[in-house]
Design an enzyme around this catalytic site. Structure first.
Site, PDB file in Angstrom:
ATOM      1  N   GLU A 434       0.843  -1.194   0.000  1.00  9.97           N
ATOM      2  CA  GLU A 434       0.000   0.000   0.000  1.00  9.97           C
ATOM      3  C   GLU A 434       0.880   1.247   0.000  1.00  9.97           C
ATOM      4  OE1 GLU A 434      -2.414   0.179   3.529  1.00  9.97           O
ATOM      5  OE2 GLU A 434      -3.066   2.239   3.146  1.00  9.97           O
ATOM      6  N   ASP A 507      -1.176  -1.215   5.713  1.00  8.22           N
ATOM      7  CA  ASP A 507      -1.134  -0.716   7.082  1.00  8.22           C
ATOM      8  C   ASP A 507      -2.176  -1.437   7.927  1.00  8.22           C
ATOM      9  OD1 ASP A 507       0.755   1.068   6.288  1.00  8.22           O
ATOM     10  OD2 ASP A 507      -0.639   2.746   6.005  1.00  8.22           O
ATOM     11  N   ASP A 509      -4.599  -0.539   9.652  1.00 14.58           N
ATOM     12  CA  ASP A 509      -5.677   0.383  10.028  1.00 14.58           C
ATOM     13  C   ASP A 509      -6.893   0.159   9.118  1.00 14.58           C
ATOM     14  OD1 ASP A 509      -4.962   1.429   7.611  1.00 14.58           O
ATOM     15  OD2 ASP A 509      -4.090   3.276   8.416  1.00 14.58           O
ATOM     16  N   ASP A 511      -8.111   1.848   6.558  1.00 15.79           N
ATOM     17  CA  ASP A 511      -7.835   1.917   5.128  1.00 15.79           C
ATOM     18  C   ASP A 511      -7.127   0.663   4.647  1.00 15.79           C
ATOM     19  OD1 ASP A 511      -9.023   4.222   4.506  1.00 15.79           O
ATOM     20  OD2 ASP A 511      -7.199   5.467   4.482  1.00 15.79           O
TER      21      ASP A 511
END
Ligand code: 0RA
Length: 645
Positions: A434, A507, A509, A511
């Site tokens: 990402e 990541d 998280d 997203d």
């Protein structure tokens, strides 16, 4: 072993010679269990339940049983109780022992010795309940029949004694089989509630009106669900499309119970772009389709093309394709075949060639009749099909106009790919990363011999909401497809796969989980063999770094952190830092925690249950934004775990 021989001797004294041959038969099951039930892992463990429930389903198919109750017992035993006729309790004329004992100890006996009834529930292996008996430390059969309750107990297939009359029954009839899998045979002995629930829900759809109750009695507060669907496969289609927008109110439900091969089809169109088939033979899920699905597709294409001919002029000039006809279609096809041949490595594909022609003509005729009586449905479907054809042609024209060679056909490697030097796919790994900055760290931290990096800019297109042509027109997806090398859809060929492991690295998280889900959805819809063959993984970057003096440890989640903190005696020299994203880690840190095969953790993604996965993906990627966001925030980890069974 000594103990068992003792038991067998005792049995020999108690029973006639013929029962001994039977016990020798069961000994073969214990010597080579995998030959009979497929495997002795978690799948084999659950297979025992399917075998026992199949016997009750046969009773239901014969019209004598309306309710099956399945309990997971403390100690991971299973009890299956039905309200059928009950296994006969008299002495079996040929075998000279009680019929219960014959059913429970004779290989392939099952309930199959009254030839009159048409037994087709028998599963993929269909080896019968005697195998379950052979592979259980203890098995107790309790029959209610003729106003009496009769019980017999077995240990590893051997009767512990003759059947015992326990007294008067309450007037009901039925059979109960309780068993405890042999933990010296199975590598896993803990039953998974969701695996059982999914199968019983599926069975309830396939056997309309049959009630199945599943209860988990392992916990103090018992958890219980009852599955019963009077609408049958029609409700199955509704369930699958729960999070999609249908084009008409009721699924088309066609039942042909009386032909050479009893057949039932439910089909429904939605405003999406996927085609979704769920096919069954004798209540067994044929995940890889086969001749019944081929016959269905042939008939559908023929009948819809025929009605399209009769459309008013104007739109008639566009040629529609079979793909246009199946865009946005969800269908369940269930057929009964008395001698099914299952093909392929996993035996999940129907091979009988005569079935394709049968389904094409029987279902085709029925569908034509339905369309004649329901012109409104035909119009809605044809509108959708023509829209698909128009969109396809427009996309094609746009591509030709741009005069750009289709990147997908050129097969050139994307410029953004930092490839590895090895050309042996078996040892190669592709990290899909990402963001460009994390991509940079990954390039520096990788082992360039066998690890390749493909950075993704932001999010890829949501493939649940776009047609194939739009999906293929985006650069990020073209890069992905060209890097992986194995092609798409029906052209997806694992021989051409360039990397054995494809690792999604995002990541930790919201997203990041969204990107994971988008990528997994893409692989699931367009490169399914990648997932089925176990090539897709999730990287597990750490969330925290714990520093005690000069010693650094990486921790993966809050739990890990709390545990590590609790273990520390002296908390003075401790610093805890939280990684906000992959980009924050140095190349060395990234290598050490997430990429180096000797130190990292990877989660393998595979799909145990296609129906559940389809539902989760269509819900996550569907129209309603709010439930999706909530679901991802609270549940992303769990979803992936579910897919990851
Ligand atoms: C043999 C014969 C009959 C029924 C069954 C077996 C039977 C087996 C199982 C196993 C679980 N549930 C079952 N229910 C029935 C026919 C009995 C008759 O003709 O009355």
């Amino acid at each position: 072993m000594a103990e068992e021989t003792e038991e067998m001797k005792k049995a020999e004294e108690d029973y006639s010679g013929s029962s001994i041959t039977v016990l020798e038969g069961l000994e073969a099951v214990r010597v080579r269990p995998a030959m009979y039930i497929g495997s002795t892992d978690i799948r084999g463990l659950h297979h025992l339940v399917w075998e026992v429930v199949d016997n009750s389903v046969d009773e239901a198919l014969a019209g004598f049983c309306s309710h099956i109750e399945i309990s997971i017992l403390p100690g991971n035993g299973i009890r299956v109780t039905d309200n059928g006729r009950g296994i006969p309790t008299d002495i079996h004329p040929k075998e000279k022992v009680g019929t219960i004992q014959v059913v429970m100890t004779k290989l392939h006996a099952g309930g199959k010795f009254n030839n009159s009834s048409y037994k087709v529930s028998a599963g993929l292996h269909g080896v019968g309940v005697s195998c379950v008996n052979a592979l259980s430390n203890k098995l107790i059969v309790t029959v209610r029949r003729n106003g009496r309750v009769v019980q017999q107990e077995f240990a590893r297939g051997v009767p512990c004694g003759p059947q015992v009359d326990l007294g008067e029954s309450d007037g009901t009839t039925g059979t109960s089989v309780e068993f405890y899998p042999d933990d010296t045979i199975f590598s896993e002995t803990v039953y998974v509630y969701d695996t059982l629930a999914t199968r019983f829900r599926e069975l309830a759809f396939l056997m309309s009106g049959l009630r199945l109750t599943l209860t988990d009695e392992r916990t103090e507060e018992k958890h219980s669900e009852t599955f019963c669907y009077p609408g049958g496969v029609s409700e199955f289609v509704r369930f699958v499309d729960e999070h999609r927008t249908p084009l008409f109110q009721e699924p088309i439900h066609l039942v042909l119970p009386d032909g050479q091969y009893p057949l039932e089809v439910a089909m429904w169109y939605n405003d999406g772009y996927q085609e979704n088939f769920f096919s069954f033979v004798n209540n067994v899920n044929t995940y890889d389709g086969g001749t019944h699905v081929t016959g269905f597709k042939t008939a559908l294409t023929r009948v819809i093309s025929k009605f399209a001919q009769e459309m008013p002029k104007g739109k008639k000039d566009i040629t529609i394709t079979a793909d246009d006809i199946r865009e946005g279609l969800t269908a369940v096809i269930a057929i009964k075949v008395s001698q099914p041949q299952f093909e392929g490595q996993t035996k999940r594909k129907l091979g009988n060639s005569e079935i394709a022609g049968y389904v094409a003509s029987a279902f085709g005729a029925k569908l034509e009749e339905y369309f004649q009586e329901n012109p409104a449905a035909v119009k809605t479907i044809l509108d959708k099909v023509y829209n698909a054809a128009v969109a396809r042609e427009a996309a094609h024209k746009a591509r030709t106009l741009a005069r750009r060679k289709n990147v997908l056909e050129s097969g050139g490697l994307p410029g953004k790919l930092a490839d590895c030097s090895s050309r042996d796919p078996k040892e190669c790994e592709l990290f899909i990363v990402e963001g460009d900055s994390a991509g940079g760290s990954a390039k520096m931290g990788r082992n360039r011999e066998f690890q390749a990096i493909l950075p993704l800019r932001g999010k890829i297109l949501n493939v649940e909401k776009a047609s194939l042509h739009r999906v293929l027109d985006t650069e990020e997806i073209q890069n992905l497809v060209n890097a992986i090398g194995c092609g798409l859809g029906t052209e997806c060929k694992l021989e051409k796969l360039r990397y054995n492991k494809i690792v999604i690295m995002t990541d930790a998280d919201v997203d990041g989980s969204h990107i994971q889900t988008l990528l997994l959805t893409f692989f699931f819809r367009y490169m399914r063999p990648l997932i089925d063959d176990g090539h897709v993984f999730l990287a597990m970057p750490p969330l925290f770094k714990l520093k005690v003096g000069t010693k650094e440890t990486y921790l993966f989640d809050e739990n890990d952190k709390d545990e590590a903190m609790a273990k520390l005696e002296d908390k003075k020299n401790v610093t805890v830092s939280r990684f906000k994203g992959l980009g924050e880690m140095s190349p060395e840190q990234l290598s050490e925690t997430t990429m180096d095969p000797a130190k990292r953790f990877l989660k393998q993604c595979y799909v145990e249950d296609a129906v559940a996965a389809d539902q989760i993906f269509s819900m996550l990627m569907g129209e309603d934004v709010e439930p999706r966001r909530k679901f991802i925030e609270s549940n992303a980890y769990k979803v992936l775990n579910d897919l990851d069974v």
